[in-house]
Design an enzyme around this catalytic site. Structure first.
Site, PDB file in Angstrom:
ATOM      1  N   ASP A   1       1.028  -1.244  -0.033  1.00  0.00           N
ATOM      2  CA  ASP A   1       0.132   0.115  -0.157  1.00  0.00           C
ATOM      3  C   ASP A   1       0.915   1.067  -0.087  1.00  0.00           C
ATOM      4  OD1 ASP A   1      -2.307   1.575  -0.024  1.00  0.00           O
ATOM      5  OD2 ASP A   1      -2.154   1.760   2.598  1.00  0.00           O
TER       6      ASP A   1
ATOM      7  N   ASP B   1      -1.562  -1.191   6.316  1.00  0.00           N
ATOM      8  CA  ASP B   1      -1.624  -0.601   7.611  1.00  0.00           C
ATOM      9  C   ASP B   1      -2.901  -0.265   7.822  1.00  0.00           C
ATOM     10  OD1 ASP B   1      -1.825   1.821   6.200  1.00  0.00           O
ATOM     11  OD2 ASP B   1      -0.914   2.887   7.872  1.00  0.00           O
TER      12      ASP B   1
ATOM     13  N   ASP C   1      -6.755  -2.525   4.039  1.00  0.00           N
ATOM     14  CA  ASP C   1      -5.799  -3.368   3.515  1.00  0.00           C
ATOM     15  C   ASP C   1      -5.857  -4.845   4.027  1.00  0.00           C
ATOM     16  OD1 ASP C   1      -4.245  -1.527   2.012  1.00  0.00           O
ATOM     17  OD2 ASP C   1      -3.450  -0.851   4.159  1.00  0.00           O
TER      18      ASP C   1
END
Length: 782
Positions: free
Chosen positions: A317, A512, A516
């Protein structure tokens, strides 16, 4: 109640290993004591009991493996235990029982998997909604929401279902879905998804989906589906069983036929008992887990560590992973006649009363610069627009209030924001434009060096998935040299992308946020930035970074590869020694009891080698003395102080480019003072103190050679600016000289060149050297 029952039922299974080890060790020790006391029958009875204690679970393990379609090396252990009982080699059987029990206990400790529940997701899920019918607002169960209902979402509440804004604009915190820290404004008719938080005043929305069909419910289902697809990692021993088991049986059978003695066959089985396989991998993996935990990396099981060591693809990410995850001020543009620091101070004074994430960043920047803030009065915040208030008798407006961008300075600020993919906050004083503050989510300092280390560790494909816009995503991808960048990704898109990557190679996913969590569960190995990440992402991950440092992932990668290398090395060496012992036993030169003791010696050697994983790979370990780490922190702090001052170089160049007048001369003089009084002493101290210390730790002065060459260029350009100023002073006997036309181009080249060179030099030092320190803070890159 169900969870409690499951916990109670799980306790006996966790106790089997310790009980088995205690039982076999007790039987072996009791037999030895009885044998020394002269009670041979009692000794044999103790050893027979120990063998039987291990035989029962060994048979269960073999049958369980057969039900899963696998025939592992545990068959050899069962045959050797049975064989020692049949040929009355009871001591050998007891020794094998201890080895088998110990190996299983170590393996269970290495591969015990933490529960991967979705409690965090479920706890955060909305439970009710406020439905408005005419003038009446009532609280209803979430399941009762129907498409077309008008819902009211209060401040701080979670949007219950998907819908669209029907009344006043809404200010939303969408970070739970997109990961983006900047709050967004949604106007009438614009869509809003369940799971996001109302960061402004109450607003109304029309429901376009039921609770079960809304975004947040889909995230929970995706995480459940992805987690269910995870298969247990097959033990390292089973991979070698396909050839080791037939080889052992063939040698044992040949020994029996050739020598006519079953004892020879049992001796072969005893020395072939796969304890090097059962012990080597778990010990190396447990050692790796222990070492990783000291680096702030929690790895849930040995299988995750082993898979991390085999990974070739990394999916990550952007926000909170590759970037800091919170906006910071990158520049303050002041209107003509205004001072940039004063604009920042006044804006921060009124923003003290705002909970907005951009206001918090502005206040933080002002305090970092040591500005004294005033207490505002008559503060009023308009969601989606900004804050107004009275500061020191003047009316301040900070936010998106209308500003005439026709002026040159305003156009320059807008262009800079577009080029830097930054958000822009306007500041007006008494109704007149006073300045613009540019903010962006900066790249993590450790990110570039971490990416280089990960590539060096064997990752050949790096992919970034983000819910952010394409422009900032591409910029991050270009800076880090990523292979693929996918922007504007929904949680479902991320899961699909991770699954596609997993089909091609062993894939690691780093994230995080709640958004996700499904992708983390879908990857071969999920890694959560646990220090700042949500508990949902941590629950869905195999590995959690407990510190807010991305380079810990590279540490985990190094540890995983080193541990796996030692595990394989130990297993192969142990099997090689076992094969050699098998040959000796087949010739009748090795009785079963002696063979068991020899096998114990092989186990000790294998375990000793496996424990090397505790020390880490010396090829990648950098051990810095405490004094060197202290210097790194000191020079790092000086960088933070000097970075803001570097703007004086660019400002002097801009003023000189406008006109080589007295004001330009004064600006260039101030810039030269900055160089001679602050920057050059800093660079000389690095050259004479820090670089020699780093050379000793890194083993070569070549590691800092290019940075030393940069220091020389900084000195040369500074001296050149000083020479120009000396020419100005000497050009007029009266002492008040002026910059001549023939000096302008060279001075501009020196000033702009120094500005760019110093910024690049700071970044290089911070990435290459300062990240070697153990400071767990994440300084903000501007």
């Amino acid at each position: 109640m169900g969870n409690t029952a499951a916990t109670v039922l799980a306790r006996p299974s966790r106790l089997i290993g310790p009980i088995l080890v205690a039982g076999t060790l007790g039987a072996l020790a009791g037999g030895v004591i009885a044998w020394l006391a002269g009670f041979r029958g009692v000794a044999d009875g103790c050893w027979m009991a120990g063998t039987a204690v291990a035989l029962v679970p060994a048979v269960v393990w073999v049958l369980a493996a057969l039900r899963r379609g696998r025939l592992g090396v545990d068959v050899i252990a069962v045959l050797s235990l049975v064989g020692t009982l049949l040929v009355r080699e009871y001591l050998a059987g007891a020794l094998i029982a201890v080895m088998l029990a110990g190996g299983r206990a170590l393996e269970a400790a290495a591969e015990r998997r933490a529960t991967r529940d979705l409690r965090a997701l479920l706890e955060r899920a909305p439970r009710f909604a406020r439905r408005r019918v005419g003038p009446t607002v009532s609280v209803i169960a979430l399941a009762d929401v129907a498409i077309g209902d008008v819902l009211v979402v209060g401040p701080g509440e979670v949007v219950p279902v998907d819908g669209h804004i029907t009344g006043a604009p809404a200010v939303l915190d969408e970070s739970v879905l997109t990961g983006e820290p900047l709050q967004v404004e949604r106007g009438p008719g614009e869509p809003v998804r369940s799971g996001v938080v109302n960061a402004g005043l109450a607003f109304e929305m029309g429901a376009t989906a039921t609770a079960d069909d809304s975004t947040y419910a889909r995230i929970v289902r995706l995480a459940e589906e992805a987690g269910a697809r995870d298969a247990p990692v097959v033990r390292l021993a089973d991979r070698y069983a396909t050839w080791f088991l037939p080889l052992t049986l063939a040698v044992a059978g040949a020994a029996w036929l050739a020598g006519g003695s079953a004892v020879r066959a049992v001796a072969v089985l005893v020395v072939a008992t796969p304890c090097p396989l059962l012990l080597a991998a778990p010990v190396a993996i447990v050692s790796g887990l222990s070492r990783a935990s000291r680096h702030g990396v929690v790895i849930r099981n040995g299988g995750a560590l082993e898979n991390l060591g085999r990974a070739t693809t990394l999916v990550m990410d952007k926000t909170g992973t590759m970037t800091v995850g919170r906006p910071t001020v990158v520049d303050v543009a002041a209107a003509p006649g205004r001072d940039a620091l004063d604009v920042l101070r006044l804006a921060a004074s009124v923003d003290q009363m705002s909970p907005h994430v951009l206001a918090e960043a502005i206040v933080t920047e002002a305090r970092v610069r040591g500005l004294t803030l005033s207490l505002p009065t008559a503060v009023d915040e308009q969601p989606g627009r900004g804050v107004t208030g009275i500061v020191e008798g003047r009316r301040l407006e900070v936010g998106k209030f209308g500003t005439d961008t026709g002026s040159a300075w305003a156009r320059a600020a807008v262009n800079r924001a577009l080029l830097d993919n930054a958000a822009i906050t306007w500041v007006r004083i008494d109704g007149h434009p006073a300045g613009a503050i540019l903010l962006r989510d900066p790249l993590r300092r450790h990110a570039p060096r971490t990416v280089r280390r990960l590539r060096g560790a064997g990752l050949n494909r790096l992919v970034m998935l983000t819910g952010d816009r394409a422009e900032p995503a591409r910029e991050v991808g270009a800076v880090l040299g990523l292979d693929e960048v996918y922007a504007e990704q929904s949680p479902a898109d991320k899961v699909a992308a991770v699954r596609a990557e997993r089909e091609r190679a062993v894939t690691v996913m780093v994230g995080d946020g709640v958004n996700d969590a499904p992708a983390l569960a879908a990857a071969t190995v999920g890694v959560a930035m646990g220090a700042r990440g949500t508990s949902a992402s941590s629950e869905a991950a195999d590995i959690v970074l407990t510190t807010d440092r991305l380079d810990r992932l590279a540490d985990a990668m190094d540890i995983a590869r080193w541990s796996r290398r030692i595990a394989v090395q130990s297993a192969v060496v142990g099997m090689g020694l076992s094969v050699a012992a098998m040959a000796v036993a087949a010739l009748g030169w090795l009785p079963p009891a002696v063979g068991a003791l020899l096998q114990e010696g092989i186990d000790v050697a294998v375990i000793g080698n496996a424990l090397r994983a505790l020390r880490g790979n010396p090829a990648v370990e950098v051990d810095l003395p405490a004094r060197t780490e202290e210097m790194l922190r000191r020079f790092d702090a000086e960088h933070d102080q000097l970075r803001d001052a570097l703007g004086q170089l660019r400002a002097a160049a801009d003023r000189l480019a406008a006109a080589p007048d007295e004001a330009a001369l004064a600006a260039v003089t101030r810039a030269h003072l900055l160089l001679t009084e602050r920057i050059l002493p800093h660079e000389r101290a690095e050259e004479t103190q820090l670089y020699p210390a780093l050379a000793r730790s890194l083993g070569t002065s070549e590691a800092t050679a290019t940075m030393s060459r940069t220091h020389a260029e900084i000195q040369r350009l500074s001296d050149r600016i000083g020479a120009h100023l000396e020419l100005v002073r000497c050009s007029d006997s009266g002492g008040a000289g002026a910059i001549t036309a023939d000096q302008v181009d060279d001075l501009l080249a020196c000033l702009y060149g120094l500005y760019a060179l110093l910024r690049l030099h700071f970044v290089q030092e911070e990435e290459n050297y300062f990240t070697l320190g153990e400071d767990e803070s994440e300084p903000l890159a501007r």
